[in-house]
Structure formats: structure tokens, C-alpha cells
Scaffold this motif. Structure first.
Motif, PDB file in Angstrom:
ATOM      1  N   MET A 190       0.815  -1.221   0.000  1.00  0.00           N
ATOM      2  CA  MET A 190       0.000   0.000   0.000  1.00  0.00           C
ATOM      3  C   MET A 190       0.849   1.272   0.000  1.00  0.00           C
ATOM      4  O   MET A 190       0.316   2.373  -0.131  1.00  0.00           O
ATOM      5  CB  MET A 190      -0.937   0.016   1.216  1.00  0.00           C
ATOM      6  N   GLU A 191       2.167   1.110   0.151  1.00  0.00           N
ATOM      7  CA  GLU A 191       3.065   2.274   0.236  1.00  0.00           C
ATOM      8  C   GLU A 191       3.003   3.142  -1.026  1.00  0.00           C
ATOM      9  O   GLU A 191       3.100   4.366  -0.951  1.00  0.00           O
ATOM     10  CB  GLU A 191       4.493   1.769   0.454  1.00  0.00           C
ATOM     11  N   ASP A 192       2.801   2.504  -2.183  1.00  0.00           N
ATOM     12  CA  ASP A 192       2.754   3.236  -3.454  1.00  0.00           C
ATOM     13  C   ASP A 192       1.473   4.048  -3.616  1.00  0.00           C
ATOM     14  O   ASP A 192       1.407   4.928  -4.462  1.00  0.00           O
ATOM     15  CB  ASP A 192       2.888   2.266  -4.632  1.00  0.00           C
ATOM     16  N   TYR A 193       0.451   3.719  -2.817  1.00  0.00           N
ATOM     17  CA  TYR A 193      -0.852   4.375  -2.968  1.00  0.00           C
ATOM     18  C   TYR A 193      -1.070   5.498  -1.963  1.00  0.00           C
ATOM     19  O   TYR A 193      -2.169   6.052  -1.896  1.00  0.00           O
ATOM     20  CB  TYR A 193      -1.973   3.333  -2.845  1.00  0.00           C
ATOM     21  N   VAL A 194      -0.040   5.847  -1.186  1.00  0.00           N
ATOM     22  CA  VAL A 194      -0.152   6.980  -0.260  1.00  0.00           C
ATOM     23  C   VAL A 194      -0.027   8.255  -1.072  1.00  0.00           C
ATOM     24  O   VAL A 194       0.992   8.493  -1.718  1.00  0.00           O
ATOM     25  CB  VAL A 194       0.949   6.928   0.830  1.00  0.00           C
ATOM     26  N   THR A 195      -1.084   9.058  -1.069  1.00  0.00           N
ATOM     27  CA  THR A 195      -1.089  10.281  -1.879  1.00  0.00           C
ATOM     28  C   THR A 195      -1.978  11.336  -1.229  1.00  0.00           C
ATOM     29  O   THR A 195      -2.608  11.079  -0.208  1.00  0.00           O
ATOM     30  CB  THR A 195      -1.552   9.972  -3.322  1.00  0.00           C
ATOM     31  N   TRP A 196      -2.025  12.509  -1.860  1.00  0.00           N
ATOM     32  CA  TRP A 196      -2.848  13.599  -1.329  1.00  0.00           C
ATOM     33  C   TRP A 196      -4.302  13.402  -1.736  1.00  0.00           C
ATOM     34  O   TRP A 196      -4.599  12.823  -2.776  1.00  0.00           O
ATOM     35  CB  TRP A 196      -2.357  14.942  -1.873  1.00  0.00           C
ATOM     36  N   VAL A 197      -5.204  13.931  -0.921  1.00  0.00           N
ATOM     37  CA  VAL A 197      -6.631  13.932  -1.245  1.00  0.00           C
ATOM     38  C   VAL A 197      -6.833  14.846  -2.462  1.00  0.00           C
ATOM     39  O   VAL A 197      -6.085  15.809  -2.658  1.00  0.00           O
ATOM     40  CB  VAL A 197      -7.432  14.467  -0.019  1.00  0.00           C
ATOM     41  N   ASP A 198      -7.832  14.545  -3.283  1.00  0.00           N
ATOM     42  CA  ASP A 198      -8.064  15.314  -4.513  1.00  0.00           C
ATOM     43  C   ASP A 198      -8.294  16.798  -4.246  1.00  0.00           C
ATOM     44  O   ASP A 198      -7.890  17.651  -5.041  1.00  0.00           O
ATOM     45  CB  ASP A 198      -9.268  14.737  -5.274  1.00  0.00           C
ATOM     46  N   SER A 199      -8.957  17.115  -3.128  1.00  0.00           N
ATOM     47  CA  SER A 199      -9.267  18.515  -2.814  1.00  0.00           C
ATOM     48  C   SER A 199      -8.142  19.221  -2.051  1.00  0.00           C
ATOM     49  O   SER A 199      -8.283  20.373  -1.667  1.00  0.00           O
ATOM     50  CB  SER A 199     -10.557  18.583  -1.981  1.00  0.00           C
ATOM     51  N   SER A 200      -7.020  18.543  -1.857  1.00  0.00           N
ATOM     52  CA  SER A 200      -5.929  19.103  -1.050  1.00  0.00           C
ATOM     53  C   SER A 200      -5.225  20.253  -1.768  1.00  0.00           C
ATOM     54  O   SER A 200      -4.910  20.165  -2.962  1.00  0.00           O
ATOM     55  CB  SER A 200      -4.913  18.010  -0.726  1.00  0.00           C
ATOM     56  N   LYS A 201      -4.973  21.326  -1.023  1.00  0.00           N
ATOM     57  CA  LYS A 201      -4.261  22.483  -1.597  1.00  0.00           C
ATOM     58  C   LYS A 201      -2.793  22.127  -1.845  1.00  0.00           C
ATOM     59  O   LYS A 201      -2.160  22.679  -2.745  1.00  0.00           O
ATOM     60  CB  LYS A 201      -4.338  23.665  -0.634  1.00  0.00           C
ATOM     61  N   ILE A 202      -2.260  21.228  -1.051  1.00  0.00           N
ATOM     62  CA  ILE A 202      -0.858  20.800  -1.211  1.00  0.00           C
ATOM     63  C   ILE A 202      -0.707  20.066  -2.546  1.00  0.00           C
ATOM     64  O   ILE A 202       0.245  20.305  -3.292  1.00  0.00           O
ATOM     65  CB  ILE A 202      -0.409  19.901  -0.038  1.00  0.00           C
ATOM     66  N   ARG A 203      -1.666  19.185  -2.844  1.00  0.00           N
ATOM     67  CA  ARG A 203      -1.638  18.443  -4.106  1.00  0.00           C
ATOM     68  C   ARG A 203      -1.667  19.421  -5.287  1.00  0.00           C
ATOM     69  O   ARG A 203      -0.914  19.290  -6.256  1.00  0.00           O
ATOM     70  CB  ARG A 203      -2.839  17.503  -4.174  1.00  0.00           C
ATOM     71  N   ARG A 204      -2.525  20.414  -5.161  1.00  0.00           N
ATOM     72  CA  ARG A 204      -2.646  21.425  -6.222  1.00  0.00           C
ATOM     73  C   ARG A 204      -1.336  22.186  -6.405  1.00  0.00           C
ATOM     74  O   ARG A 204      -0.879  22.425  -7.525  1.00  0.00           O
ATOM     75  CB  ARG A 204      -3.784  22.374  -5.861  1.00  0.00           C
ATOM     76  N   ALA A 205      -0.706  22.558  -5.270  1.00  0.00           N
ATOM     77  CA  ALA A 205       0.559  23.303  -5.320  1.00  0.00           C
ATOM     78  C   ALA A 205       1.671  22.457  -5.936  1.00  0.00           C
ATOM     79  O   ALA A 205       2.479  22.960  -6.737  1.00  0.00           O
ATOM     80  CB  ALA A 205       0.951  23.752  -3.919  1.00  0.00           C
ATOM     81  N   VAL A 206       1.700  21.170  -5.599  1.00  0.00           N
ATOM     82  CA  VAL A 206       2.721  20.263  -6.152  1.00  0.00           C
ATOM     83  C   VAL A 206       2.541  20.129  -7.659  1.00  0.00           C
ATOM     84  O   VAL A 206       3.507  20.206  -8.433  1.00  0.00           O
ATOM     85  CB  VAL A 206       2.657  18.874  -5.454  1.00  0.00           C
ATOM     86  N   HIS A 207       1.272  19.946  -8.116  1.00  0.00           N
ATOM     87  CA  HIS A 207       1.003  19.810  -9.556  1.00  0.00           C
ATOM     88  C   HIS A 207       1.326  21.101 -10.303  1.00  0.00           C
ATOM     89  O   HIS A 207       1.821  21.064 -11.433  1.00  0.00           O
ATOM     90  CB  HIS A 207      -0.449  19.406  -9.791  1.00  0.00           C
ATOM     91  N   LYS A 208       1.030  22.217  -9.659  1.00  0.00           N
ATOM     92  CA  LYS A 208       1.312  23.512 -10.290  1.00  0.00           C
ATOM     93  C   LYS A 208       2.823  23.687 -10.459  1.00  0.00           C
ATOM     94  O   LYS A 208       3.300  24.158 -11.498  1.00  0.00           O
ATOM     95  CB  LYS A 208       0.738  24.630  -9.421  1.00  0.00           C
TER      96      LYS A 208
END
Length: 198
Positions: A169-187
């Protein structure tokens, strides 16, 4: 001539105000260490809890109990003859389970099961895994992000910092879709989807 001070009867030493211990008191104190108590591991427990930012001591006690059960099981398996089919099957099952969780590094020998520690279980906590995956700077930061509901494992949002992540399950640890951190990382990586901009 020098005058000699008269001896006092209260047996007080010049350095401190404590009386000299009697013979039986000295004998009793020889057997007692005032710095460590038998069966108490407070300093070590506090150190591990601080390192992995465990908020609840009961979690660490549970990890120690699991380690004790694994050690006891491996000791019972060692009493069986080495060529016994049941011993071979059970050893393989035990080591496979421990390896899949990520507590032991290899499935080679039963000796690995004896060396299982509570710290190995602590290293499988979600905040520690996040720190290793560079999703958080520190374990404390990882715990805060988990408690805020910013992290998911697979499809499930995890809010409990005591959640243990297996190797698969280690590979599936990720940010929630609505997370601002996820958005900042993608940006930052220029991977921000137009749909996310809405």
C-alpha cells in the motif's frame, strides 16, 4: 599545639546534612538501583515515542505486545525439528506476513522474527512513511497533515496517525483530490489539470 575538636555523637558528615547509614540500610541499598526499575523501560519508551511522534502510549504498548507474540511464536516453532513439514510451512507463513507488512527485510530465516522490535512497527506508521516519501519534512508535520485529512491511502482518506501502511500500500499513499498541497505540487511540476483550476 593544635586543638582537636570534640567528636559529635550525631554522626553527621561535613559535606552534607545526611546521617551515616546503618549497616542494614547500606545492605538494603546495595540491592536497589534508584535510577532504573525492574520491568520499566520508561527512558527507552519516551525516546521512541518522541522519535516517531506517537501521541498515545497505548499504541506503543500494543506494538510491544505484538512483538512479544511474534517472538513467542518463533520460539515455539524453534522447538520443533528443523525438517518438520508443519514448522517449515508455519515459518514461511510468518516470515511472509512480516515481510509483506514491512517489519522484516528478508524472508530467509526464523532468526529475523526473533529480532522484531516495536520500532519496526513504528516505522510503518503513515506519518513516518510520508516523511520517507518526502511528502512531509518531519514526522510531526506528517502527523498534522494526516489529522487534517489531507492524505489518502488508495481511495480511503486516513485521519488516524496510527494507521500502519503495508509495503504493497506504500505506493498508494497520496494527497486527497481537494488538497491544496496536491494542487501546489502539480502547479510546480506543470501538471495541473484544467479541471482542477475550476
Amino acid at each position: 599545639k593544635q586543638e582537636v575538636a570534640p567528636r559529635s555523637n550525631n554522626k553527621r558528615t561535613s559535606n552534607n546534612n545526611m546521617r551515616e547509614l546503618k549497616h542494614h540500610e547500606k545492605k538494603l541499598l546495595r540491592k536497589v538501583s534508584l535510577y532504573s526499575w525492574k520491568g520499566e523501560d520508561n527512558l527507552h519508551v519516551a525516546k521512541v515515542m518522541r522519535r516517531y511522534h506517537i501521541q498515545n502510549r497505548d499504541d506503543f504498548v500494543a506494538y510491544q505486545r505484538i512483538c512479544g507474540q511474534v517472538t513467542k511464536l518463533s520460539a515455539k516453532l524453534k522447538t520443533l525439528p528443523s525438517d518438520d513439514a508443519f514448522r517449515i510451512a508455519m515459518t514461511d507463513q510468518l516470515l511472509t506476513k512480516l515481510f509483506d507488512i514491512g517489519i522484516v527485510t528478508t524472508k530467509k530465516s526464523l532468526q529475523r522474527a526473533d529480532e522484531v522490535t516495536a520500532s519496526a512497527l513504528c516505522r510503518r506508521r503513515i506519518a513516518v512513511i510520508m516523511c520517507r516519501l518526502k511528502m512531509a519534512e518531519t514526522v510531526r508535520g506528517g502527523v498534522e497533515l494526516v489529522e487534517q485529512g489531507q492524505v489518502r491511502v488508495g481511495p480511503n482518506v486516513v485521519t488516524d496517525p496510527a494507521f500502519l501502511v503495508t509495503k504493497s500500500m506504500e505506493d498508494y499513499v497520496t494527497w486527497v483530490d481537494s488538497s491544496k498541497i496536491r494542487r501546489a505540487v502539480h502547479k510546480y511540476n506543470d501538471k495541473l489539470d484544467d479541471f482542477d483550476l475550476l
